[in-house]
Scaffold this motif. Sequence first.
Motif, PDB file in Angstrom:
ATOM      1  N   TRP A 120       0.850  -1.196   0.000  1.00  0.00           N
ATOM      2  CA  TRP A 120       0.000   0.000   0.000  1.00  0.00           C
ATOM      3  C   TRP A 120       0.883   1.244   0.000  1.00  0.00           C
ATOM      4  CZ3 TRP A 120      -3.606   1.444   4.671  1.00  0.00           C
ATOM      5  CH2 TRP A 120      -4.362   2.581   4.341  1.00  0.00           C
ATOM      6  N   ARG A 121       1.888   1.264   0.869  1.00  0.00           N
ATOM      7  CA  ARG A 121       2.774   2.426   0.948  1.00  0.00           C
ATOM      8  C   ARG A 121       3.494   2.648  -0.374  1.00  0.00           C
ATOM      9  NH1 ARG A 121       3.309   7.106   1.193  1.00  0.00           N
ATOM     10  NH2 ARG A 121       5.381   7.908   1.434  1.00  0.00           N
ATOM     11  N   GLU A 122       3.868   1.565  -1.035  1.00  0.00           N
ATOM     12  CA  GLU A 122       4.535   1.664  -2.341  1.00  0.00           C
ATOM     13  C   GLU A 122       3.639   2.383  -3.357  1.00  0.00           C
ATOM     14  OE1 GLU A 122       5.505  -1.642  -5.613  1.00  0.00           O
ATOM     15  OE2 GLU A 122       6.636  -1.932  -3.744  1.00  0.00           O
ATOM     16  N   GLN A 123       2.372   2.018  -3.385  1.00  0.00           N
ATOM     17  CA  GLN A 123       1.437   2.658  -4.313  1.00  0.00           C
ATOM     18  C   GLN A 123       1.178   4.115  -3.923  1.00  0.00           C
ATOM     19  OE1 GLN A 123       0.324   1.288  -7.234  1.00  0.00           O
ATOM     20  NE2 GLN A 123       1.808  -0.268  -6.650  1.00  0.00           N
ATOM     21  N   ALA A 124       1.040   4.366  -2.617  1.00  0.00           N
ATOM     22  CA  ALA A 124       0.818   5.741  -2.147  1.00  0.00           C
ATOM     23  C   ALA A 124       2.019   6.622  -2.489  1.00  0.00           C
ATOM     24  CB  ALA A 124       0.549   5.746  -0.644  1.00  0.00           C
ATOM     25  N   ALA A 125       3.226   6.072  -2.376  1.00  0.00           N
ATOM     26  CA  ALA A 125       4.435   6.834  -2.710  1.00  0.00           C
ATOM     27  C   ALA A 125       4.464   7.152  -4.208  1.00  0.00           C
ATOM     28  CB  ALA A 125       5.681   6.051  -2.293  1.00  0.00           C
ATOM     29  N   LYS A 126       4.040   6.205  -5.032  1.00  0.00           N
ATOM     30  CA  LYS A 126       3.974   6.458  -6.475  1.00  0.00           C
ATOM     31  C   LYS A 126       2.990   7.577  -6.787  1.00  0.00           C
ATOM     32  CE  LYS A 126       5.137   1.807  -8.131  1.00  0.00           C
ATOM     33  NZ  LYS A 126       4.599   0.629  -8.839  1.00  0.00           N
ATOM     34  N   ALA A 129       4.529  10.883  -5.757  1.00  0.00           N
ATOM     35  CA  ALA A 129       5.618  11.271  -6.660  1.00  0.00           C
ATOM     36  C   ALA A 129       5.125  11.591  -8.074  1.00  0.00           C
ATOM     37  CB  ALA A 129       6.668  10.155  -6.717  1.00  0.00           C
ATOM     38  N   GLY A 130       3.829  11.396  -8.310  1.00  0.00           N
ATOM     39  CA  GLY A 130       3.279  11.665  -9.635  1.00  0.00           C
ATOM     40  C   GLY A 130       3.554  10.571 -10.650  1.00  0.00           C
ATOM     41  N   GLU A 131       3.981   9.397 -10.164  1.00  0.00           N
ATOM     42  CA  GLU A 131       4.274   8.282 -11.061  1.00  0.00           C
ATOM     43  C   GLU A 131       3.006   7.576 -11.538  1.00  0.00           C
ATOM     44  OE1 GLU A 131       7.119   5.649  -9.237  1.00  0.00           O
ATOM     45  OE2 GLU A 131       8.338   7.345  -8.552  1.00  0.00           O
ATOM     46  N   ILE A 132       1.956   7.680 -10.738  1.00  0.00           N
ATOM     47  CA  ILE A 132       0.654   7.126 -11.128  1.00  0.00           C
ATOM     48  C   ILE A 132      -0.407   8.182 -10.844  1.00  0.00           C
ATOM     49  CG2 ILE A 132       1.280   4.693 -10.777  1.00  0.00           C
ATOM     50  CD1 ILE A 132      -0.257   4.774  -8.108  1.00  0.00           C
ATOM     51  N   SER A 133      -1.540   8.052 -11.515  1.00  0.00           N
ATOM     52  CA  SER A 133      -2.638   8.995 -11.314  1.00  0.00           C
ATOM     53  C   SER A 133      -3.498   8.557 -10.129  1.00  0.00           C
ATOM     54  CB  SER A 133      -3.510   9.052 -12.570  1.00  0.00           C
ATOM     55  OG  SER A 133      -4.179   7.804 -12.751  1.00  0.00           O
ATOM     56  N   LYS A 134      -4.336   9.461  -9.642  1.00  0.00           N
ATOM     57  CA  LYS A 134      -5.287   9.130  -8.571  1.00  0.00           C
ATOM     58  C   LYS A 134      -6.215   8.017  -9.044  1.00  0.00           C
ATOM     59  CE  LYS A 134      -7.690  10.069  -4.705  1.00  0.00           C
ATOM     60  NZ  LYS A 134      -8.199   8.840  -4.194  1.00  0.00           N
ATOM     61  N   TYR A 137      -4.326   4.812  -8.728  1.00  0.00           N
ATOM     62  CA  TYR A 137      -4.204   4.483  -7.312  1.00  0.00           C
ATOM     63  C   TYR A 137      -5.525   3.902  -6.790  1.00  0.00           C
ATOM     64  CZ  TYR A 137      -3.578   5.234  -2.269  1.00  0.00           C
ATOM     65  OH  TYR A 137      -3.496   5.075  -0.912  1.00  0.00           O
ATOM     66  N   ASP A 138      -6.635   4.559  -7.117  1.00  0.00           N
ATOM     67  CA  ASP A 138      -7.943   4.062  -6.682  1.00  0.00           C
ATOM     68  C   ASP A 138      -8.244   2.705  -7.301  1.00  0.00           C
ATOM     69  OD1 ASP A 138      -8.360   6.249  -5.061  1.00  0.00           O
ATOM     70  OD2 ASP A 138      -9.674   7.289  -6.477  1.00  0.00           O
ATOM     71  N   LYS A 139      -7.885   2.531  -8.551  1.00  0.00           N
ATOM     72  CA  LYS A 139      -8.106   1.237  -9.208  1.00  0.00           C
ATOM     73  C   LYS A 139      -7.339   0.150  -8.459  1.00  0.00           C
ATOM     74  CE  LYS A 139      -7.870  -0.989 -13.715  1.00  0.00           C
ATOM     75  NZ  LYS A 139      -7.451  -0.849 -15.113  1.00  0.00           N
ATOM     76  N   TRP A 140      -6.101   0.435  -8.082  1.00  0.00           N
ATOM     77  CA  TRP A 140      -5.304  -0.525  -7.320  1.00  0.00           C
ATOM     78  C   TRP A 140      -5.989  -0.842  -5.991  1.00  0.00           C
ATOM     79  CZ3 TRP A 140      -2.970  -0.552  -2.517  1.00  0.00           C
ATOM     80  CH2 TRP A 140      -2.064  -1.592  -2.283  1.00  0.00           C
ATOM     81  N   ARG A 141      -6.431   0.207  -5.263  1.00  0.00           N
ATOM     82  CA  ARG A 141      -7.058   0.005  -3.958  1.00  0.00           C
ATOM     83  C   ARG A 141      -8.349  -0.790  -4.058  1.00  0.00           C
ATOM     84  NH1 ARG A 141      -8.412   4.763  -0.565  1.00  0.00           N
ATOM     85  NH2 ARG A 141      -9.321   5.596  -2.442  1.00  0.00           N
ATOM     86  N   ASP A 148      -2.238  -6.045  -7.340  1.00  0.00           N
ATOM     87  CA  ASP A 148      -1.002  -5.807  -6.589  1.00  0.00           C
ATOM     88  C   ASP A 148       0.141  -6.569  -7.252  1.00  0.00           C
ATOM     89  OD1 ASP A 148       0.825  -5.007  -4.714  1.00  0.00           O
ATOM     90  OD2 ASP A 148       0.207  -6.486  -3.229  1.00  0.00           O
ATOM     91  N   THR A 149       1.084  -5.822  -7.767  1.00  0.00           N
ATOM     92  CA  THR A 149       2.247  -6.430  -8.433  1.00  0.00           C
ATOM     93  C   THR A 149       3.538  -6.052  -7.715  1.00  0.00           C
ATOM     94  OG1 THR A 149       2.449  -4.541  -9.915  1.00  0.00           O
ATOM     95  CG2 THR A 149       1.133  -6.429 -10.687  1.00  0.00           C
ATOM     96  N   SER A 150       3.438  -5.623  -6.469  1.00  0.00           N
ATOM     97  CA  SER A 150       4.638  -5.195  -5.754  1.00  0.00           C
ATOM     98  C   SER A 150       5.599  -6.360  -5.587  1.00  0.00           C
ATOM     99  CB  SER A 150       4.274  -4.626  -4.387  1.00  0.00           C
ATOM    100  OG  SER A 150       3.804  -5.654  -3.545  1.00  0.00           O
ATOM    101  N   SER A 151       6.852  -6.029  -5.521  1.00  0.00           N
ATOM    102  CA  SER A 151       7.880  -7.055  -5.360  1.00  0.00           C
ATOM    103  C   SER A 151       7.735  -7.766  -4.029  1.00  0.00           C
ATOM    104  CB  SER A 151       9.262  -6.429  -5.480  1.00  0.00           C
ATOM    105  OG  SER A 151       9.409  -5.399  -4.516  1.00  0.00           O
ATOM    106  N   ILE A 152       7.098  -7.120  -3.071  1.00  0.00           N
ATOM    107  CA  ILE A 152       6.919  -7.702  -1.747  1.00  0.00           C
ATOM    108  C   ILE A 152       6.036  -8.939  -1.822  1.00  0.00           C
ATOM    109  CG2 ILE A 152       5.944  -7.268   0.542  1.00  0.00           C
ATOM    110  CD1 ILE A 152       6.739  -4.274  -0.007  1.00  0.00           C
ATOM    111  N   ARG A 153       5.021  -8.886  -2.677  1.00  0.00           N
ATOM    112  CA  ARG A 153       4.082 -10.006  -2.775  1.00  0.00           C
ATOM    113  C   ARG A 153       4.558 -11.107  -3.692  1.00  0.00           C
ATOM    114  NH1 ARG A 153      -1.285 -10.185  -1.539  1.00  0.00           N
ATOM    115  NH2 ARG A 153      -1.577 -11.155  -3.541  1.00  0.00           N
ATOM    116  N   GLN A 154       5.617 -10.861  -4.450  1.00  0.00           N
ATOM    117  CA  GLN A 154       6.103 -11.864  -5.374  1.00  0.00           C
ATOM    118  C   GLN A 154       6.814 -12.970  -4.609  1.00  0.00           C
ATOM    119  OE1 GLN A 154       5.230 -11.537  -8.583  1.00  0.00           O
ATOM    120  NE2 GLN A 154       4.229  -9.667  -7.924  1.00  0.00           N
ATOM    121  N   LYS A 155       6.511 -14.203  -4.924  1.00  0.00           N
ATOM    122  CA  LYS A 155       7.194 -15.310  -4.283  1.00  0.00           C
ATOM    123  C   LYS A 155       8.546 -15.493  -4.971  1.00  0.00           C
ATOM    124  CE  LYS A 155       3.277 -17.754  -2.568  1.00  0.00           C
ATOM    125  NZ  LYS A 155       2.681 -19.016  -2.273  1.00  0.00           N
TER     126      LYS A 155
END
Length: 174
Positions: A120-126, A129-134, A137-141, A148-155
């Motif tokens: 979540w923090r990774e997406q909020a930081a993006k 930083a203007g890397e993603i649009s609101k 971000y809402d679509k992700w949430r 969720d494609t964060s590296s944290i969730r990747q096995k």
Amino acid sequence: MAIGERIRFFRMLRGMTQKYLGMTVGFPEKSADVRLAQYENGSRSPKADLTAALAEALGVSPQALSVPDIDSYTGLMHTLFTLEDLYGLKVRELDGEICLTVDVRQNKDAARLHEMLCSWREQAAKLEAGEISKEDYDKWRYHYPDLDTSSIRQKVGPSQGLSDLLTDALKNGD
């Protein structure tokens, strides 16, 4: 927030009328708005199949509609207390600000919650930083965890070299 409030929130966000959403999920035109109003005001609760249909029509995950009931501050606090008990959520003060942290040593569920919060923090930081649009971000949430494609969730498994070494050791009885 009760499920009816979440339905209303997403319906308004999408610019839909009660009648339109009601008809989209299969209610007759004559009663579509009345039926949907009953769900939104809490006089009726949708069953799982209707919740799934509403979520699909609203473009969100069914879990985005079925959040804990936090309609009062007391209800919210008891939800947070439950998260403390089950997932190691802790209230702390950092630089004069109250913040919530997760004690990852408490149990595997706490560690898992920590991973999800990091995503979540990774997406909020993006977003910040203007890397993603609101909208992104809402679509992700609202589709979490599906998008969720964060590296944290990747096995991550062992490297091929380590895997070969372990396999050889087991074969040779080392």
